[in-house]
Design a protein around this motif. Sequence first.
Motif, mmCIF file in Angstrom:
data_model
loop_
_atom_site.group_PDB
_atom_site.id
_atom_site.type_symbol
_atom_site.label_atom_id
_atom_site.label_comp_id
_atom_site.label_asym_id
_atom_site.label_seq_id
_atom_site.Cartn_x
_atom_site.Cartn_y
_atom_site.Cartn_z
ATOM 1 N N GLY A 43 16.098 -6.893 -0.576
ATOM 2 C CA GLY A 43 14.815 -6.505 -1.175
ATOM 3 C C GLY A 43 13.403 -6.643 -0.281
ATOM 4 N N ASN A 44 13.655 -6.805 0.679
ATOM 5 C CA ASN A 44 12.504 -6.828 1.947
ATOM 6 C C ASN A 44 12.157 -5.427 2.053
ATOM 7 O OD1 ASN A 44 10.936 -7.127 4.321
ATOM 8 N ND2 ASN A 44 11.910 -8.900 4.632
ATOM 9 N N ILE A 45 10.726 -5.263 1.854
ATOM 10 C CA ILE A 45 10.451 -3.972 2.046
ATOM 11 C C ILE A 45 10.237 -3.415 3.346
ATOM 12 C CG2 ILE A 45 8.068 -4.421 1.588
ATOM 13 C CD1 ILE A 45 9.546 -1.092 0.729
ATOM 14 N N SER A 46 9.884 -4.256 4.251
ATOM 15 C CA SER A 46 9.699 -3.960 5.887
ATOM 16 C C SER A 46 11.242 -3.926 6.383
ATOM 17 C CB SER A 46 9.005 -5.342 6.386
ATOM 18 O OG SER A 46 8.682 -5.098 7.760
ATOM 19 N N ARG A 47 11.902 -4.618 5.927
ATOM 20 C CA ARG A 47 13.458 -4.380 6.590
ATOM 21 C C ARG A 47 14.111 -3.359 6.268
ATOM 22 N NH1 ARG A 47 15.735 -6.016 10.917
ATOM 23 N NH2 ARG A 47 15.018 -8.051 10.697
ATOM 24 N N ALA A 48 13.757 -2.895 4.968
ATOM 25 C CA ALA A 48 14.287 -1.791 4.269
ATOM 26 C C ALA A 48 13.835 -0.301 5.037
ATOM 27 C CB ALA A 48 13.976 -1.713 2.727
ATOM 28 N N ILE A 49 12.631 -0.525 5.378
ATOM 29 C CA ILE A 49 12.049 0.542 6.410
ATOM 30 C C ILE A 49 12.606 0.940 7.495
ATOM 31 C CG2 ILE A 49 10.009 1.780 7.540
ATOM 32 C CD1 ILE A 49 8.233 0.668 5.115
ATOM 33 N N ALA A 50 12.941 -0.283 8.214
ATOM 34 C CA ALA A 50 13.617 -0.350 9.561
ATOM 35 C C ALA A 50 15.172 0.071 9.280
ATOM 36 C CB ALA A 50 13.443 -1.803 10.066
ATOM 37 N N ASN A 51 15.916 -0.405 8.283
ATOM 38 C CA ASN A 51 17.155 -0.108 8.275
ATOM 39 C C ASN A 51 17.336 1.584 7.694
ATOM 40 O OD1 ASN A 51 18.097 -2.636 8.578
ATOM 41 N ND2 ASN A 51 18.087 -3.279 6.608
ATOM 42 N N LEU A 88 0.889 -1.384 0.048
ATOM 43 C CA LEU A 88 -0.099 0.084 -0.062
ATOM 44 C C LEU A 88 0.887 1.276 0.010
ATOM 45 C CD1 LEU A 88 -2.765 -1.284 2.703
ATOM 46 C CD2 LEU A 88 -3.000 -0.588 0.295
ATOM 47 N N LEU A 89 2.214 1.275 0.673
ATOM 48 C CA LEU A 89 2.828 2.193 0.222
ATOM 49 C C LEU A 89 4.455 1.901 -0.304
ATOM 50 C CD1 LEU A 89 2.539 3.737 3.680
ATOM 51 C CD2 LEU A 89 1.573 4.786 1.677
ATOM 52 N N GLU A 90 4.806 2.816 -0.912
ATOM 53 C CA GLU A 90 6.385 2.597 -1.484
ATOM 54 C C GLU A 90 7.463 3.094 -0.890
ATOM 55 O OE1 GLU A 90 6.846 1.107 -4.262
ATOM 56 O OE2 GLU A 90 4.652 0.736 -4.944
ATOM 57 N N LEU A 91 8.565 2.663 -0.790
ATOM 58 C CA LEU A 91 9.637 3.114 0.140
ATOM 59 C C LEU A 91 9.817 4.614 0.278
ATOM 60 C CD1 LEU A 91 11.852 2.496 2.232
ATOM 61 C CD2 LEU A 91 13.082 1.677 0.500
ATOM 62 N N PRO A 92 10.016 5.136 -1.019
ATOM 63 C CA PRO A 92 10.211 6.626 -1.095
ATOM 64 C C PRO A 92 9.195 7.456 -0.129
ATOM 65 C CG PRO A 92 10.374 5.822 -3.187
ATOM 66 C CD PRO A 92 9.618 4.812 -2.239
#
Length: 549
Positions: free
Chosen positions: A273-281, A202-206
């Motif tokens: 490539g894990n979006i959830s981990r990417a947000i935490a990082n 539902l949301l992109e990383l940027p």
Amino acid sequence: MKEVLMLAGGLGFFLYGMKMMSEGLEKAAGSKLRKILEVFTKNRFIGVIVGIIFTAIIQSSNATTVMVVSFVNSGLMNLAQASGVIMGASIGTTMTGQLIAFNLSDIAPLFVIMGVVMLMFIKKPIVNKFGEVFLGFGMLFMGLSTMSAALSIIKDAPVIVNTLGSLANPYLAILVGYLVTAVLQSNSATVGILMLLAQGGLLELPICLYLMMGSNIGCTTSALLASLGGRKDARRTALIHLFYNLTGMLIFCVVFLFALNPVVDWVLHISGGNISRAIANANTIMKIAWVVMIFPIMPWIIKLTQVVVRGKDEEGEDFELLYIGDKSMFSPTTAVLEATRELEHMGNMAMTNLVRSMNALITLDEKEIQTVYRAEKNIDYLNNAITNYLVNINQMTLPIDDARSIGGLFHVANDIERIGDHAENIAEAALMVRDDQVKFSSESKRELSEMLDMVMQIMTYALDMFSNNSKEHLQEILDLENRIDVKERDLQQSHVERLTRNACTPEAGMIFSDVVSGLERVADHATNIAFSILDEEPEEDKRVEQVPV
């Protein structure tokens, strides 16, 4: 409709679980962690390290910054030291996001049942506190699991898609991030929700990066509100938190203006490539970068807060609470500390008034006598205000060590108020001496001066022992108490001898005897104040009975 209720219920579990986990950790270890903050924050760099560790343990940057505001308000920390802890707290709070990224939903029920067992079947308070931590931890992940299941069903609903799609504007995303965090009072909760939404597509990383920047501003709300009833340095501390986050946000807005895509690609790459981990990082990396970039310019930010909040606090004596504040109770973790500092302030006022009253007894200065009466009214006001504050915080769930000390603080307030009453009694004696033209012999004046010196010494030691929780002067207090008791008996005997040889009048002798007895009682109250930090009182020094003076 069913899915919406699941989503709302999951959010409730998530938020309440995070709150319970954070508060449980704070209650279980709050007083010990507070001592670490007091001791190991002598410079900004050490403050950053302590802030990281402290916040990673209690899982709440809000609690840390509110505690720091309270420390500055109580005079235990200066602005430079506070700025270091605030910067460290911004990094420490990202550990919650890292924890959420592990997705421990499958074993969450195990933590829930462990927490329930520790709370319901074990009666030890410390075990109960950690039971809250386990239960909160489990509820947090069960809430995430429930929200994830609901979102997987309704993520294609037009209202959901349109609402989240409207966040394409970065500046609107910053505003939404700010508002959500200001309402939730938790930066970690906002990041956890973003991770869930991004994982559901539902949301992109940027756009999550901009939402996180807004949430960093929103998390300053608690400290700003807590500082409103405090001293000027407390308000400056809250502004340091705000200006620090604003500065970091502005820097990254410029960076993202020119290099958003490379940053997003790099973060996704190191996160597999894990979006959830990417947000935490991304959250952790941004916070570390903020500290690295802003640490050198922090003295300028501190100066800016001094420009915004000008001047110094007026240290007047007229019915003024210095540390508790009129409008806010600050953090439960520092509530006892604030009461201790206020009692120290009240004790110093009582000491000053005792010396003032003894001077008035000799000089018969009308202005000095009236000053004693005004100060006594102030002491009575502080006694009532502090007692009411203690009643209020006693109804809160405090760290275990602090909860044990509340009873002693009530006694200390009463003992200090009694010392103030003795000063007022001496001022009344001064009026009697003046009106009846009573004369003291030079020998009696010398004896009163000697006893006052001893009483002031034991009061100084007692207040130091109480306010610093130190037993350094315990033996001196015990020795002084015995010497003052002997001194009181000797002076009463010498008073009788002077009466026998007509060296003083009966009126002077009566006043002399009352003053000496009053000073001995002051020493008893001082001893009570010192022993308030001990679990048990020595047998030879039982608490003086609180009788009218």
